[in-house]
Design a protein around this motif. Structure first.
Motif, PDB file in Angstrom:
ATOM      1  N   ALA A 148      -9.589  -3.624  -1.201  1.00  0.00           N
ATOM      2  CA  ALA A 148      -8.310  -4.332  -1.113  1.00  0.00           C
ATOM      3  C   ALA A 148      -8.360  -5.580  -1.983  1.00  0.00           C
ATOM      4  CB  ALA A 148      -8.016  -4.716   0.336  1.00  0.00           C
ATOM      5  N   ASN A 149      -7.333  -5.740  -2.813  1.00  0.00           N
ATOM      6  CA  ASN A 149      -7.223  -6.914  -3.670  1.00  0.00           C
ATOM      7  C   ASN A 149      -6.153  -7.848  -3.118  1.00  0.00           C
ATOM      8  OD1 ASN A 149      -8.885  -6.297  -6.325  1.00  0.00           O
ATOM      9  ND2 ASN A 149      -7.885  -4.388  -5.696  1.00  0.00           N
ATOM     10  N   PRO A 157      -1.133  -9.273  -0.603  1.00  0.00           N
ATOM     11  CA  PRO A 157      -1.845  -8.053  -1.016  1.00  0.00           C
ATOM     12  C   PRO A 157      -1.371  -7.594  -2.399  1.00  0.00           C
ATOM     13  CG  PRO A 157      -1.012  -7.867   1.234  1.00  0.00           C
ATOM     14  CD  PRO A 157      -0.370  -9.075   0.637  1.00  0.00           C
ATOM     15  N   GLN A 158      -2.304  -7.223  -3.245  1.00  0.00           N
ATOM     16  CA  GLN A 158      -1.983  -6.747  -4.582  1.00  0.00           C
ATOM     17  C   GLN A 158      -1.956  -5.216  -4.597  1.00  0.00           C
ATOM     18  OE1 GLN A 158      -1.680  -9.562  -7.353  1.00  0.00           O
ATOM     19  NE2 GLN A 158      -1.080 -10.114  -5.276  1.00  0.00           N
ATOM     20  N   VAL A 185      -2.206   3.412   3.892  1.00  0.00           N
ATOM     21  CA  VAL A 185      -2.179   3.919   5.272  1.00  0.00           C
ATOM     22  C   VAL A 185      -1.794   5.393   5.266  1.00  0.00           C
ATOM     23  CG1 VAL A 185      -1.053   3.723   7.521  1.00  0.00           C
ATOM     24  CG2 VAL A 185      -1.613   1.651   6.216  1.00  0.00           C
ATOM     25  N   GLY A 186      -2.623   6.188   5.954  1.00  0.00           N
ATOM     26  CA  GLY A 186      -2.384   7.626   6.018  1.00  0.00           C
ATOM     27  C   GLY A 186      -3.262   8.419   5.067  1.00  0.00           C
ATOM     28  N   MET A 187      -3.906   7.736   4.119  1.00  0.00           N
ATOM     29  CA  MET A 187      -4.772   8.409   3.172  1.00  0.00           C
ATOM     30  C   MET A 187      -6.191   8.490   3.732  1.00  0.00           C
ATOM     31  SD  MET A 187      -3.379   6.707  -0.389  1.00  0.00           S
ATOM     32  CE  MET A 187      -4.323   7.859  -1.399  1.00  0.00           C
ATOM     33  N   GLN A 195      -5.653   3.857  -7.530  1.00  0.00           N
ATOM     34  CA  GLN A 195      -4.970   2.619  -7.149  1.00  0.00           C
ATOM     35  C   GLN A 195      -3.651   2.933  -6.478  1.00  0.00           C
ATOM     36  OE1 GLN A 195      -5.254  -0.958  -9.795  1.00  0.00           O
ATOM     37  NE2 GLN A 195      -3.046  -0.762  -9.879  1.00  0.00           N
ATOM     38  N   VAL A 196      -3.470   2.388  -5.268  1.00  0.00           N
ATOM     39  CA  VAL A 196      -2.249   2.663  -4.509  1.00  0.00           C
ATOM     40  C   VAL A 196      -1.722   1.365  -3.916  1.00  0.00           C
ATOM     41  CG1 VAL A 196      -2.940   5.027  -3.936  1.00  0.00           C
ATOM     42  CG2 VAL A 196      -3.543   3.142  -2.392  1.00  0.00           C
ATOM     43  N   ALA A 197      -0.420   1.369  -3.613  1.00  0.00           N
ATOM     44  CA  ALA A 197       0.204   0.190  -3.010  1.00  0.00           C
ATOM     45  C   ALA A 197       0.118   0.226  -1.492  1.00  0.00           C
ATOM     46  CB  ALA A 197       1.660   0.084  -3.447  1.00  0.00           C
TER      47      ALA A 197
END
Length: 444
Positions: free
Chosen positions: A154-155, A131-132, A145-147, A140-142
């Protein structure tokens, strides 16, 4: 067996040789190398790919047997590294749309990973999915989960290889008489061993220059961003020299002795004549021009894989591998690519790698991939040998034959014959006691 049960065995299928290593994990997290062997593998592995299944099978068997003999162990399974010309990475994007704002859960992310894993590539299979980043509402987030959001993107970076690459390795290991503990992706293991976490986060390229291939792995923000295998390496340079009617072994010697990636003052170098076998010679200037020209080509191919990402490589470029031992590599790479990136050539033993007492490795920088595979092993590869038990059982079998012969002999005497079964029960009972003792657990 005791401590021998903790031994890990790994095998590297290199272009020039098949190597095996054995070691164990120490309580402090380091790895202690116990033994290393190398079997020449001419016409066996080509550009990192199994070229001859029978020869590869035989060479793996021979290499592991040497490990067994050195350490007096019985190897049941082995870790094997996977590399080769077909190894590469490919970006893929998976998108989910929702009818309303939705709470992003682990289940949603897992479903997107499954969707990515279901993507097919002609003639290739996915070996790993990395996963990028995720994008929610143009953010853009790493870790999403939870958002909440009405869509998520997903990249993924998929690591691919030719379909039969994995199958051929598995067949060779099985036919050699071993179980496959795990098939590891060699460049990823190597990066974990040679690159620090800070280098991966700040941006770094790892270049492994092998015999027939050069592998480029690019990291940024702690994640693998690009992986490519270039079909050029040290053997290519040797072949260029050998094309001048020079024997291959002699060409390899000339490369190591006179080779340079950059001649800083070409007008003042190369005026000497170098004597060759069969009363021939080559002038040093011509030889160095051949070597430098091929290294320039390799450097330009490496830079092509890095250039678009070079601004983010704050930790520069790290070189390793046998072909990276050429003189003036850092200067040559900078001059030929017009790059000012920091260049580091790895030398010495990697961090957290130790040698067993009495074990010497003259050129550890040629074994980094093998050491990396060993570090990634997490289960014992040693089992109980059946040889000793078999010998005892065979001995018992000989006693059965002897007693049967005696029984037949008794039947030829003038003594009265025994009733059917009389005496046989006692013989079987005594034999069973002997066999049972072979399988009894030894006393503490």
């Amino acid at each position: 067996m005791g401590a021998e049960k903790d031994i890990i065995v790994a095998v590297e299928l290199a272009s020039t040789a098949i190597r095996a290593i054995a070691g164990r994990k120490e309580p402090d997290g380091s790895v202690q190398i116990l033994a290393v062997v190398q079997e020449e593998a001419a016409n066996t592995i080509h550009k990192g790919v199994v070229d001859n299944i029978d020869k590869t099978t035989q060479t793996i068997r021979q290499a592991v047997r040497q490990i067994n003999d050195k350490l007096n162990i019985h190897t049941k399974s082995i870790y094997v590294g996977l590399s080769g010309q077909s190894l590469r990475s490919k970006q893929n994007v998976v998108t989910r749309q929702f009818t309303e704002k939705t709470h992003i859960t682990h289940q949603i992310i897992d479903e997107m990973k499954d969707a990515n894993g279901a993507v097919t590539y002609a003639g290739s299979e996915i070996l790993d999915m990395i996963p990028q980043e995720y994008r929610i509402a143009n953010r853009q987030v790493a870790d999403p989960v939870g958002m909440q959001g009405d869509s998520i993107e997903a990249n993924f970076l998929n690591v691919l290889a030719r379909t039969n690459l994995k199958e051929n390795i598995e067949k060779c290991v099985h036919d050699a008489g071993f179980e496959l503990a795990e098939l590891l992706i060699s460049p990823l293991c190597l990066a974990d061993t040679l690159l620090s976490s800070s280098e991966k986060i700040s941006g770094c390229a790892l270049v492994d220059m092998g015999g027939e291939t050069t592998t480029v792995s690019v990291y940024d923000r702690g994640i693998l961003r690009h992986l490519c295998v270039i079909p050029l390496g040290g053997s290519t340079v040797t072949s260029d020299i050998a094309s001048n009617s020079i024997e291959t072994d002699e060409a390899e010697t000339l490369k190591l002795k006179y080779g340079t990636a950059y001649r800083s003052e070409p007008g003042k170098q190369g005026v000497n004549s170098i004597s060759l076998s069969h009363s021939r010679s080559i002038d040093e200037l011509s030889l160095q021009e051949i070597i430098e020209a091929r290294y320039e080509e390799i450097f330009l191919n490496i830079w092509k894989q890095i250039d678009g990402r070079s601004e983010r490589l704050l930790s520069g470029i790290v070189f390793t591998g046998g072909a990276a031992r050429v003189k003036d590599l850092a200067e040559g790479f900078g001059k030929h690519t017009h790059s000012d990136k920091l260049i580091r050539v790895v030398k010495g033993l990697p961090t957290n790698v130790k040698l067993a007492h009495g074990l010497n490795i003259a050129e550890p920088d040629t074994l980094y991939t093998l050491m990396a595979l060993l570090q990634h092993g997490d289960q014992s590869c040693v089992g109980e040998s059946s040889d000793g038990v078999q010998e005892e059982i065979d001995f018992g079998a000989s006693e059965i034959t002897t007693e049967t012969a005696l029984e037949n002999q008794e039947e030829t005497t003038d003594e009265p014959k025994k009733a059917p079964g009389e005496g046989t029960g006692k013989k079987l009972s005594r034999l069973w006691d002997k066999v049972s003792k072979l399988f009894e657990e030894p006393e503490d």
